[in-house]
Scaffold this active site. Structure first.
Site, PDB file in Angstrom:
ATOM      1  N   ARG A 127      79.609  15.042  69.195  1.00  0.00           N
ATOM      2  CA  ARG A 127      78.725  14.801  68.037  1.00  0.00           C
ATOM      3  C   ARG A 127      77.506  13.972  68.438  1.00  0.00           C
ATOM      4  O   ARG A 127      76.387  14.264  68.028  1.00  0.00           O
ATOM      5  CB  ARG A 127      79.477  14.074  66.920  1.00  0.00           C
ATOM      6  CG  ARG A 127      80.248  14.989  66.010  1.00  0.00           C
ATOM      7  CD  ARG A 127      80.484  14.357  64.650  1.00  0.00           C
ATOM      8  NE  ARG A 127      81.225  13.109  64.702  1.00  0.00           N
ATOM      9  CZ  ARG A 127      82.540  13.007  64.858  1.00  0.00           C
ATOM     10  NH1 ARG A 127      83.267  14.097  64.976  1.00  0.00           N
ATOM     11  NH2 ARG A 127      83.136  11.836  64.902  1.00  0.00           N
ATOM     12  N   ARG A 137      76.486   9.141  60.842  1.00  0.00           N
ATOM     13  CA  ARG A 137      76.892   7.905  60.194  1.00  0.00           C
ATOM     14  C   ARG A 137      76.661   6.727  61.138  1.00  0.00           C
ATOM     15  O   ARG A 137      76.808   6.869  62.341  1.00  0.00           O
ATOM     16  CB  ARG A 137      78.391   7.974  59.854  1.00  0.00           C
ATOM     17  CG  ARG A 137      78.697   8.735  58.605  1.00  0.00           C
ATOM     18  CD  ARG A 137      80.163   9.061  58.456  1.00  0.00           C
ATOM     19  NE  ARG A 137      81.080   7.957  58.729  1.00  0.00           N
ATOM     20  CZ  ARG A 137      82.377   8.006  58.422  1.00  0.00           C
ATOM     21  NH1 ARG A 137      82.884   9.082  57.844  1.00  0.00           N
ATOM     22  NH2 ARG A 137      83.175   7.001  58.699  1.00  0.00           N
ATOM     23  N   ARG A 148      87.788   1.395  65.700  1.00  0.00           N
ATOM     24  CA  ARG A 148      88.419   2.035  64.538  1.00  0.00           C
ATOM     25  C   ARG A 148      89.783   2.614  64.922  1.00  0.00           C
ATOM     26  O   ARG A 148      90.719   2.585  64.137  1.00  0.00           O
ATOM     27  CB  ARG A 148      87.497   3.119  63.956  1.00  0.00           C
ATOM     28  CG  ARG A 148      86.183   2.535  63.444  1.00  0.00           C
ATOM     29  CD  ARG A 148      85.214   3.606  63.018  1.00  0.00           C
ATOM     30  NE  ARG A 148      85.578   4.170  61.744  1.00  0.00           N
ATOM     31  CZ  ARG A 148      85.356   5.421  61.372  1.00  0.00           C
ATOM     32  NH1 ARG A 148      84.784   6.271  62.206  1.00  0.00           N
ATOM     33  NH2 ARG A 148      85.710   5.835  60.195  1.00  0.00           N
TER      34      ARG A 148
HETATM   35  P1  AMP Z   1      86.027   6.460  56.433  1.00  0.00           P
HETATM   36  O1  AMP Z   1      84.825   7.172  55.914  1.00  0.00           O
HETATM   37  O2  AMP Z   1      87.268   6.735  55.641  1.00  0.00           O
HETATM   38  O3  AMP Z   1      86.233   6.663  57.897  1.00  0.00           O
HETATM   39  O4  AMP Z   1      85.747   4.902  56.229  1.00  0.00           O
HETATM   40  C1  AMP Z   1      84.650   4.257  56.859  1.00  0.00           C
HETATM   41  C2  AMP Z   1      84.890   2.743  56.878  1.00  0.00           C
HETATM   42  O5  AMP Z   1      85.013   2.243  55.539  1.00  0.00           O
HETATM   43  C3  AMP Z   1      86.169   2.282  57.560  1.00  0.00           C
HETATM   44  O6  AMP Z   1      86.010   2.188  58.969  1.00  0.00           O
HETATM   45  C4  AMP Z   1      86.407   0.933  56.911  1.00  0.00           C
HETATM   46  O7  AMP Z   1      85.522  -0.050  57.427  1.00  0.00           O
HETATM   47  C5  AMP Z   1      85.976   1.197  55.479  1.00  0.00           C
HETATM   48  N1  AMP Z   1      87.105   1.673  54.641  1.00  0.00           N
HETATM   49  C6  AMP Z   1      87.255   2.912  54.082  1.00  0.00           C
HETATM   50  N2  AMP Z   1      88.392   2.997  53.378  1.00  0.00           N
HETATM   51  C7  AMP Z   1      89.006   1.793  53.494  1.00  0.00           C
HETATM   52  C8  AMP Z   1      90.225   1.254  53.013  1.00  0.00           C
HETATM   53  N3  AMP Z   1      91.067   2.000  52.264  1.00  0.00           N
HETATM   54  N4  AMP Z   1      90.535  -0.025  53.327  1.00  0.00           N
HETATM   55  C9  AMP Z   1      89.702  -0.774  54.078  1.00  0.00           C
HETATM   56  N5  AMP Z   1      88.535  -0.344  54.571  1.00  0.00           N
HETATM   57  C10 AMP Z   1      88.172   0.935  54.295  1.00  0.00           C
END
Ligand code: AMP
Length: 192
Positions: A127, A137, A148
């Protein structure tokens, strides 16, 4: 029908959630998208979220639980929803059980999209090579992915035995092509 999609960052949860939105009329509840909307709005929550997301860390459980609790109470969730990115810790999973119980909502399927770390790292490198920076992103880079993935293994993967212990967890092979993964998910849902 209410579904949780679990799996590491970049496994394809969002992609598969969208397939279910189109095919089943479910609502996608992506906590990552909600946080990115907060960042774009410039709110206080957004400022906190930006720092946490850029570092590849997790937002506090109480904030995320409140966001989801408010969201699943909205009328468009009545036909069913897909949780994409929540729960991400055992505390969130426990809080979700409690809130669904209180609201009288069922949890029908918990589906893990399983992908090896090495495949996720290959995907991100592709990517980064193929997508101009402005179209990616902010947290979509190899350095943040490393954090992550560590956070996933330490804090999110323990959710898997939590649902396994309730005989709820079904696993699909997320290293197969997108259509194939969709078919594996469809088979789980059709089987009930
Ligand atoms: P994602 O798009 O689901 O990969 O989320 C991007 C980022 O948002 C993650 O790396 C976390 O920093 C934050 N995040 C998303 N969902 C959660 C959650 N349920 N609890 C804590 N942090 C979250």
């Amino acid at each position: 029908m209410n579904i949780i999609l679990l799996g590491p960052p970049g496994a394809g949860k969002g992609t598969q959630a969208k397939v279910l939105v189109d095919g089943k009329g479910l609502v996608q509840l992506s906590t990552g998208d909600m946080l990115r909307a907060a960042v774009a709005s410039g709110s206080e929550l957004g400022r906190e979220a930006k720092a946490v997301m850029d570092a590849g860390k997790l937002m506090p459980d109480d904030i995320m639980v409140q966001i989801i609790s408010d969201r699943i109470s909205e009328p468009d969730c009545e036909n069913g929803f897909i949780l994409d990115g929540f729960p991400r810790t055992t505390a969130q999973a426990e809080a979700l059980d409690k809130m669904l119980g209180e609201k009288g909502l069922p949890l029908d399927h918990v589906i893990e999209i399983s992908v090896n770390d090495s495949v996720l790292i290959d995907r991100i490198n592709t990517r980064v090579a193929e997508t101009p920076e402005g179209e990616r992103r902010d947290d979509d880079n190899a350095e943040t992915l490393k954090h992550r993935l560590e956070v996933y293994h330490e804090q999110t993967a323990p959710i898997l035995p939590y649902y396994e212990g309730r005989s709820m967890l079904k696993k699909v092979d997320g290293m197969k092509p997108i259509d194939d993964v969709s078919k594996q998910i469809e088979a789980i849902i059709t089987a009930g």
